[in-house]
Design a protein around this motif. Structure first.
Motif, PDB file in Angstrom:
ATOM      1  N   ALA A 156      41.085  45.863  39.336  1.00 57.82           N
ATOM      2  CA  ALA A 156      42.957  45.349  39.692  1.00 57.82           C
ATOM      3  C   ALA A 156      43.660  46.178  39.911  1.00 57.82           C
ATOM      4  CB  ALA A 156      42.548  44.043  38.261  1.00 57.82           C
ATOM      5  N   ALA A 157      42.815  47.503  38.550  1.00 55.33           N
ATOM      6  CA  ALA A 157      44.126  48.139  38.483  1.00 55.33           C
ATOM      7  C   ALA A 157      44.425  49.381  39.827  1.00 55.33           C
ATOM      8  CB  ALA A 157      43.473  49.942  37.347  1.00 55.33           C
ATOM      9  N   TYR A 158      43.344  49.783  40.034  1.00 56.52           N
ATOM     10  CA  TYR A 158      43.767  50.221  41.780  1.00 56.52           C
ATOM     11  C   TYR A 158      44.263  49.951  41.778  1.00 56.52           C
ATOM     12  CZ  TYR A 158      39.999  53.854  39.652  1.00 56.52           C
ATOM     13  OH  TYR A 158      39.533  54.919  38.652  1.00 56.52           O
ATOM     14  N   LEU A 159      43.812  48.788  42.901  1.00 56.24           N
ATOM     15  CA  LEU A 159      45.077  47.527  43.534  1.00 56.24           C
ATOM     16  C   LEU A 159      46.319  48.008  42.747  1.00 56.24           C
ATOM     17  CD1 LEU A 159      43.231  44.445  44.884  1.00 56.24           C
ATOM     18  CD2 LEU A 159      43.915  46.490  45.959  1.00 56.24           C
ATOM     19  N   GLY A 160      46.388  47.778  41.497  1.00 55.48           N
ATOM     20  CA  GLY A 160      47.715  47.851  40.368  1.00 55.48           C
ATOM     21  C   GLY A 160      48.550  49.332  41.501  1.00 55.48           C
TER      22      GLY A 160
ATOM     23  N   ASP B  80      17.212  47.504  47.315  1.00 47.45           N
ATOM     24  CA  ASP B  80      17.912  48.917  47.290  1.00 47.45           C
ATOM     25  C   ASP B  80      18.132  49.559  46.498  1.00 47.45           C
ATOM     26  OD1 ASP B  80      19.928  48.284  47.905  1.00 47.45           O
ATOM     27  OD2 ASP B  80      20.127  49.127  49.849  1.00 47.45           O
ATOM     28  N   ASN B  81      18.457  48.327  45.590  1.00 44.62           N
ATOM     29  CA  ASN B  81      19.061  49.174  44.118  1.00 44.62           C
ATOM     30  C   ASN B  81      20.367  50.118  44.757  1.00 44.62           C
ATOM     31  OD1 ASN B  81      18.228  50.087  41.541  1.00 44.62           O
ATOM     32  ND2 ASN B  81      16.872  51.264  41.616  1.00 44.62           N
ATOM     33  N   LEU B  82      20.985  49.004  45.024  1.00 46.62           N
ATOM     34  CA  LEU B  82      22.516  49.907  45.385  1.00 46.62           C
ATOM     35  C   LEU B  82      23.558  48.748  44.855  1.00 46.62           C
ATOM     36  CD1 LEU B  82      21.906  52.849  49.005  1.00 46.62           C
ATOM     37  CD2 LEU B  82      22.728  52.685  46.018  1.00 46.62           C
ATOM     38  N   PRO B  83      24.709  48.932  45.053  1.00 44.57           N
ATOM     39  CA  PRO B  83      25.862  47.132  45.128  1.00 44.57           C
ATOM     40  C   PRO B  83      25.460  47.030  46.386  1.00 44.57           C
ATOM     41  CG  PRO B  83      26.815  49.823  44.329  1.00 44.57           C
ATOM     42  CD  PRO B  83      25.340  50.084  44.728  1.00 44.57           C
ATOM     43  N   LEU B  84      26.837  45.316  46.560  1.00 48.98           N
ATOM     44  CA  LEU B  84      26.565  45.278  47.356  1.00 48.98           C
ATOM     45  C   LEU B  84      28.166  45.337  47.704  1.00 48.98           C
ATOM     46  CD1 LEU B  84      24.876  41.657  46.579  1.00 48.98           C
ATOM     47  CD2 LEU B  84      24.643  43.844  48.261  1.00 48.98           C
ATOM     48  N   LEU B  85      29.062  46.360  48.404  1.00 49.12           N
ATOM     49  CA  LEU B  85      30.313  46.272  48.174  1.00 49.12           C
ATOM     50  C   LEU B  85      30.745  46.245  49.709  1.00 49.12           C
ATOM     51  CD1 LEU B  85      32.322  48.153  45.638  1.00 49.12           C
ATOM     52  CD2 LEU B  85      32.426  49.844  47.438  1.00 49.12           C
ATOM     53  N   GLY B  86      31.904  45.062  50.077  1.00 42.15           N
ATOM     54  CA  GLY B  86      32.691  45.586  51.185  1.00 42.15           C
ATOM     55  C   GLY B  86      32.695  43.906  51.715  1.00 42.15           C
TER      56      GLY B  86
ATOM     57  N   GLY C 206      33.962  54.292  40.932  1.00 45.00           N
ATOM     58  CA  GLY C 206      34.025  54.635  42.472  1.00 45.00           C
ATOM     59  C   GLY C 206      33.964  53.629  43.184  1.00 45.00           C
ATOM     60  N   ALA C 207      33.483  52.116  42.700  1.00 37.19           N
ATOM     61  CA  ALA C 207      33.499  51.510  44.388  1.00 37.19           C
ATOM     62  C   ALA C 207      34.418  51.058  43.742  1.00 37.19           C
ATOM     63  CB  ALA C 207      31.906  50.091  43.179  1.00 37.19           C
ATOM     64  N   ALA C 208      34.714  50.181  42.646  1.00 39.73           N
ATOM     65  CA  ALA C 208      36.541  49.849  42.576  1.00 39.73           C
ATOM     66  C   ALA C 208      37.205  50.590  43.418  1.00 39.73           C
ATOM     67  CB  ALA C 208      36.673  49.607  41.144  1.00 39.73           C
ATOM     68  N   HIS C 209      37.591  51.808  43.771  1.00 44.60           N
ATOM     69  CA  HIS C 209      38.504  52.602  44.131  1.00 44.60           C
ATOM     70  C   HIS C 209      37.831  52.537  45.305  1.00 44.60           C
ATOM     71  CE1 HIS C 209      40.447  56.612  44.961  1.00 44.60           C
ATOM     72  NE2 HIS C 209      41.034  55.987  44.637  1.00 44.60           N
ATOM     73  N   ALA C 210      37.025  52.708  45.868  1.00 43.52           N
ATOM     74  CA  ALA C 210      37.011  52.726  47.139  1.00 43.52           C
ATOM     75  C   ALA C 210      36.896  51.011  47.789  1.00 43.52           C
ATOM     76  CB  ALA C 210      35.151  52.741  47.444  1.00 43.52           C
ATOM     77  N   LEU C 211      36.860  50.135  47.466  1.00 41.49           N
ATOM     78  CA  LEU C 211      36.822  48.555  47.502  1.00 41.49           C
ATOM     79  C   LEU C 211      38.415  48.501  47.795  1.00 41.49           C
ATOM     80  CD1 LEU C 211      35.746  46.013  48.766  1.00 41.49           C
ATOM     81  CD2 LEU C 211      35.948  45.277  45.933  1.00 41.49           C
ATOM     82  N   ALA C 212      39.169  48.811  46.500  1.00 45.57           N
ATOM     83  CA  ALA C 212      40.546  48.893  46.799  1.00 45.57           C
ATOM     84  C   ALA C 212      41.294  49.776  47.997  1.00 45.57           C
ATOM     85  CB  ALA C 212      41.748  49.492  45.545  1.00 45.57           C
ATOM     86  N   GLN C 213      40.743  50.798  48.403  1.00 43.08           N
ATOM     87  CA  GLN C 213      41.373  51.268  49.492  1.00 43.08           C
ATOM     88  C   GLN C 213      40.705  50.617  50.973  1.00 43.08           C
ATOM     89  OE1 GLN C 213      38.563  55.603  49.212  1.00 43.08           O
ATOM     90  NE2 GLN C 213      40.998  56.076  48.599  1.00 43.08           N
TER      91      GLN C 213
END
Ligand SMILES: Cc1cc2nc3c(=O)[nH]c(=O)nc-3n(C[C@H](O)[C@H](O)[C@H](O)COP(=O)(O)OP(=O)(O)OC[C@H]3O[C@@H](n4cnc5c(N)ncnc54)[C@H](O)[C@@H]3O)c2cc1C
Length: 390
Positions: A11-15, A313-319, A340-347
């Motif tokens: 929410a902060a990065y989208l803001g 696989d010990n990695l996030p589910l992002l996208g 890092g994940a939040a920033h990348a998803l905002a992009q």
């Protein structure tokens, strides 16, 4: 959906983008964090054999270092020390230190005496063969970070609605349209599932799969010994699946050295904490405690059985999720990777080219075609070695 560290950072990065109308729906109250974030002791190690995970951790630690809330820094770059108690393990740690070099991460190989001097409350000089210090690692204050991101998100125009459990998602054709709580509908062009271990309860609302497994994990705090203990690096003993740190005047210790304990979805309450399961965790904690110098071993004053999410696989589910336009996931994200994940998803959500390469390795649909049982087994197999990847 979800105002843990991940949803709040997003929410902060989208803001930071103009023209977006952002609402964060959170089932819990506004004054405390009931999810995993509220329980994390905050170890942040940068090195991961998967490059994108290392980059997410690097971005996150840099972001946390710039945050503070009510005088508390988001991140202390105290370093992370990996300790070996056998020569075979020391060889493995040295190979890992070489890998760090390929990621431009500093790593210092230490003798047993140097390792013990670095963290005298935690490293037993007699049992230690040597260690590797990663000076860029450190400890994150997940509560303070989340609070700081919340302030930033609200300054960016985001609205937080608490005591608002999402119970429905409306889809129009193959596009999301709204999310609903028991009494309110919120129109939405994009919806992000950032519900931590509760993600798999949301996924069926839109008939998609989020292959994550909630697992129980023991972490214990020692008594207040008066005055601050030496605030050296956090310490891991990868071959024993154990880690520890000082929290001001207390020591804290966690262990993965036990039979993995998945938490069935229908046994998840509204907090990411479970009843202490007795001998299974007591025995593991006793084995872990024996790694500390004899004078620093302690009787736990507080025992936490926290719940976090594991993936195959010990990695996030992002996208983006499934083939439903506007549906996104930011699930199974560690504090280590959250900013890092939040920033990348905002992009990704705003059509901006991501700064970080390799995000496709985190695509939520990457396990398509594998059975639930296979996925759960893979997730649980990784539990013990969460801190000894490579
Ligand atoms: C004991 C323990 C030790 C850990 N140690 C570390 C560590 O050392 N380093 C590290 O990096 N990570 C660690 N973790 C993992 C880390 O805490 C989590 O991966 C991270 O906090 C997940 O953040 P999140 O925002 O995704 O989830 P959460 O913090 O769980 O937030 C999810 C939010 O979604 C809300 N929610 C759920 N369902 C709904 C719904 N239907 N509607 C609305 N809201 C909903 C919940 O109330 C919750 O607030 C640890 C976790 C535990 C429990």
């Amino acid at each position: 959906m979800g105002a843990g560290i991940v949803g709040t950072a997003l929410a902060a990065y989208l803001g930071e983008r103009s023209g977006l109308d952002i609402t964060v729906l959170e089932r819990g109250p506004g004054d405390r964090l009931l999810g995993s974030t509220g329980h994390a002791p905050g170890f942040l190690g940068l090195l991961n054999e998967v490059p994108v995970a290392t980059e997410l951790a690097r971005t996150s630690s840099d972001a946390y270092e710039r945050l503070e809330h009510r005088g508390l820094a988001g991140f202390d770059r105290v370093g992370g020390l990996e300790v070996a108690t056998s020569s075979a393990e020391m060889t493995r740690l040295e190979i890992r230190a070489e890998l760090a070099g390929t990621y431009r991460l500093p790593a210092q190989i230490l003798t047993a005496s140097q390792a013990a001097e670095c963290a005298p409350s935690l490293v037993d000089r007699e049992a230690c063969i040597g260690g590797v210090l990663y000076p860029h690692d450190g400890t994150a204050r997940a509560n303070a970070i989340t609070a700081a991101y919340k302030v930033r998100a609200m300054q960016g125009g985001a609205t937080f609605v608490h005591d608002a459990a999402v119970t429905a998602i409306s889809v129009n054709g193959r596009e999301v349209r709204a999310v609903g709580t028991v009494d309110t509908q919120f129109h939405a062009d994009d919806i992000v599932i950032a519900c931590g271990v509760w993600g798999p309860m949301i996924a069926p609302l839109v008939e998609v799969e989020l292959p994550l497994t909630p697992v129980a994990h023991p972490y214990v705090y020692g008594p207040d010994v008066g005055g601050n203990l030496a605030q050296g690096p956090f310490v891991r003993w990868p071959e024993h699946h154990v880690y520890a740190r000082a929290h001001g005047p207390r020591l804290g210790l966690g262990t993965y050295d036990h039979q993995p304990r998945p938490v069935p979805i229908d046994e998840l309450g509204h907090t990411a904490e479970q009843r202490w399961p007795g001998a299974l965790f007591d025995d593991a904690v006793a084995r872990a405690m024996a790694l500390l110098p004899a004078v620093h071993r302690f009787t736990p004053e507080k025992r936490l059985n926290g719940v976090f999410a594991m993936t195959p696989d010990n990695l996030p589910l992002l996208g983006p999720v499934g083939d439903i336009g506007g549906l996104w996931a930011a699930e199974a994200v560690w504090v280590t990777h959250a900013a890092g994940a939040a920033h990348a998803l905002a992009q990704l959500m705003t059509g901006t080219a991501p700064d970080i390469e390799g995000l496709e390795a985190l695509a939520p649909g990457r396990f398509a075609g594998r059975t639930d049982q296979e996925l759960t087994e893979s997730s649980l197999r990784l539990y013990r070695d969460i801190y000894s990847s490579t």
